[in-house]
Design a protein around this motif. Sequence first.
Motif, PDB file in Angstrom:
ATOM      1  N   VAL A   1      -4.377  12.071  -1.188  1.00  0.00           N
ATOM      2  CA  VAL A   1      -2.935  12.000  -0.922  1.00  0.00           C
ATOM      3  C   VAL A   1      -2.168  11.780  -2.219  1.00  0.00           C
ATOM      4  O   VAL A   1      -1.199  12.494  -2.515  1.00  0.00           O
ATOM      5  N   ILE A   2      -2.577  10.785  -2.974  1.00  0.00           N
ATOM      6  CA  ILE A   2      -1.982  10.488  -4.277  1.00  0.00           C
ATOM      7  C   ILE A   2      -3.128  10.437  -5.281  1.00  0.00           C
ATOM      8  O   ILE A   2      -3.953   9.519  -5.226  1.00  0.00           O
TER       9      ILE A   2
ATOM     10  N   SER B   1      -2.855   2.265  -4.211  1.00  0.00           N
ATOM     11  CA  SER B   1      -2.690   3.697  -3.900  1.00  0.00           C
ATOM     12  C   SER B   1      -1.244   4.149  -4.049  1.00  0.00           C
ATOM     13  O   SER B   1      -0.694   4.848  -3.189  1.00  0.00           O
TER      14      SER B   1
ATOM     15  N   HIS C   1       0.832  -1.204   0.000  1.00  0.00           N
ATOM     16  CA  HIS C   1       0.000   0.000   0.000  1.00  0.00           C
ATOM     17  C   HIS C   1       0.866   1.253   0.000  1.00  0.00           C
ATOM     18  O   HIS C   1       1.827   1.361   0.774  1.00  0.00           O
ATOM     19  N   SER C   2       0.567   2.190  -0.883  1.00  0.00           N
ATOM     20  CA  SER C   2       1.226   3.490  -0.944  1.00  0.00           C
ATOM     21  C   SER C   2       2.733   3.331  -1.154  1.00  0.00           C
ATOM     22  O   SER C   2       3.154   2.749  -2.156  1.00  0.00           O
TER      23      SER C   2
ATOM     24  N   ASP D   1      -8.778   9.798  -3.970  1.00  0.00           N
ATOM     25  CA  ASP D   1      -7.593   9.805  -3.117  1.00  0.00           C
ATOM     26  C   ASP D   1      -7.026  11.226  -3.028  1.00  0.00           C
ATOM     27  O   ASP D   1      -6.582  11.784  -4.032  1.00  0.00           O
TER      28      ASP D   1
ATOM     29  N   GLN E   1     -10.832   6.697  -0.941  1.00  0.00           N
ATOM     30  CA  GLN E   1      -9.711   7.611  -0.869  1.00  0.00           C
ATOM     31  C   GLN E   1      -8.393   6.833  -0.769  1.00  0.00           C
ATOM     32  O   GLN E   1      -8.200   5.881  -1.516  1.00  0.00           O
ATOM     33  N   HIS E   2      -7.495   7.248   0.131  1.00  0.00           N
ATOM     34  CA  HIS E   2      -6.171   6.614   0.149  1.00  0.00           C
ATOM     35  C   HIS E   2      -6.207   5.237   0.812  1.00  0.00           C
ATOM     36  O   HIS E   2      -5.538   4.310   0.364  1.00  0.00           O
ATOM     37  N   ASP E   3      -6.970   5.112   1.882  1.00  0.00           N
ATOM     38  CA  ASP E   3      -7.125   3.822   2.551  1.00  0.00           C
ATOM     39  C   ASP E   3      -8.257   3.061   1.866  1.00  0.00           C
ATOM     40  O   ASP E   3      -9.421   3.415   1.988  1.00  0.00           O
TER      41      ASP E   3
ATOM     42  N   HIS F   1      -6.573   1.853  -7.184  1.00  0.00           N
ATOM     43  CA  HIS F   1      -6.479   3.225  -6.674  1.00  0.00           C
ATOM     44  C   HIS F   1      -7.876   3.768  -6.414  1.00  0.00           C
ATOM     45  O   HIS F   1      -8.825   3.448  -7.137  1.00  0.00           O
TER      46      HIS F   1
END
Length: 294
Positions: free
Chosen positions: A226-227, A161, A137-138, A224, A252-254, A220
């Motif tokens: 954040v990114i 993400s 993740h991320s 999101d 979103q991001h999570d 994704h």
Amino acid sequence: MVGLLAGLNRYLHRSLAAPREPLRGSLGDHGLTGKTVRISTRKSRQLTGWWLPGHAAGGSIVIAHGWGTNREVMLPLARPLQAEGWNVLLFDMRNHGESDGDDFSSMPRFAEDIEAAVDWIRAQPGHADQPVGLLGHSVGGAAALLAASRRDDIAAVVSLSTFAHPADMMRRWLKWKKLPFFPVGWYVLRYVERVIGHRFDAIAPIHTLPRIRCPVLLVHGRDDPVIPAADAERLHAHRGTTPTTLRLLPGQHDLSEHLETHFSTLHDFLEQAVACRESTDRRAATGRPSTPTR
């Protein structure tokens, strides 16, 4: 001037350090079956993880968390994977959770720790030739792509993400900090490259993805903050000949909540990737030509 730069370097080192988030519960608290393990990584450091054996044992998944979190936050994905029969290895990166500390964290060091986790699985009895997939993740997703680009023994990668290029992430951080790119931002990017020992272009997902030799699933959230989802689309556009699937989901991001709803997409991808890998390995073992997958 020298003193000013030294002060700026110290500020950057503190500002960019990953926070260590403590775990809140044990496997038993989460109602899961498994054991706590220790994994050797670079610089004689030890990583702490959870090994969750699956009943089918047809393959193993290494799960990598993101920046400033820990293995516990990835349990919503580990639980259904184990229930479907996969062996699952979750672990804390250096400077995270219950793993050893180090002088700094970086995406390349995340990748080193992921490779150490893969090597740990390979060293377990009966697992030397078993298919291994990566899920991150991320920053953990970017590191999974980097780790897979260096190895021939990865069956599949799921990247959640993930940013397209670390320089873009740094530019967003500079904007959030209200720092101008010239001259401060330019210096920050060069300083970070010098500290981590890698040029951003060399480790950027848009450049590592085309070097991967197994199927990749990019997931994704459309919203999101954040990114942005545009990073996933840009990354997919730079896939080269790597067999890559892009899935944009609500959220979103999570993505844990939404991935539970769309778990069949993730599971089907892993099953097909592993089946393809096993078929290719069987053909190679018998000397029969294999059908290109790219």
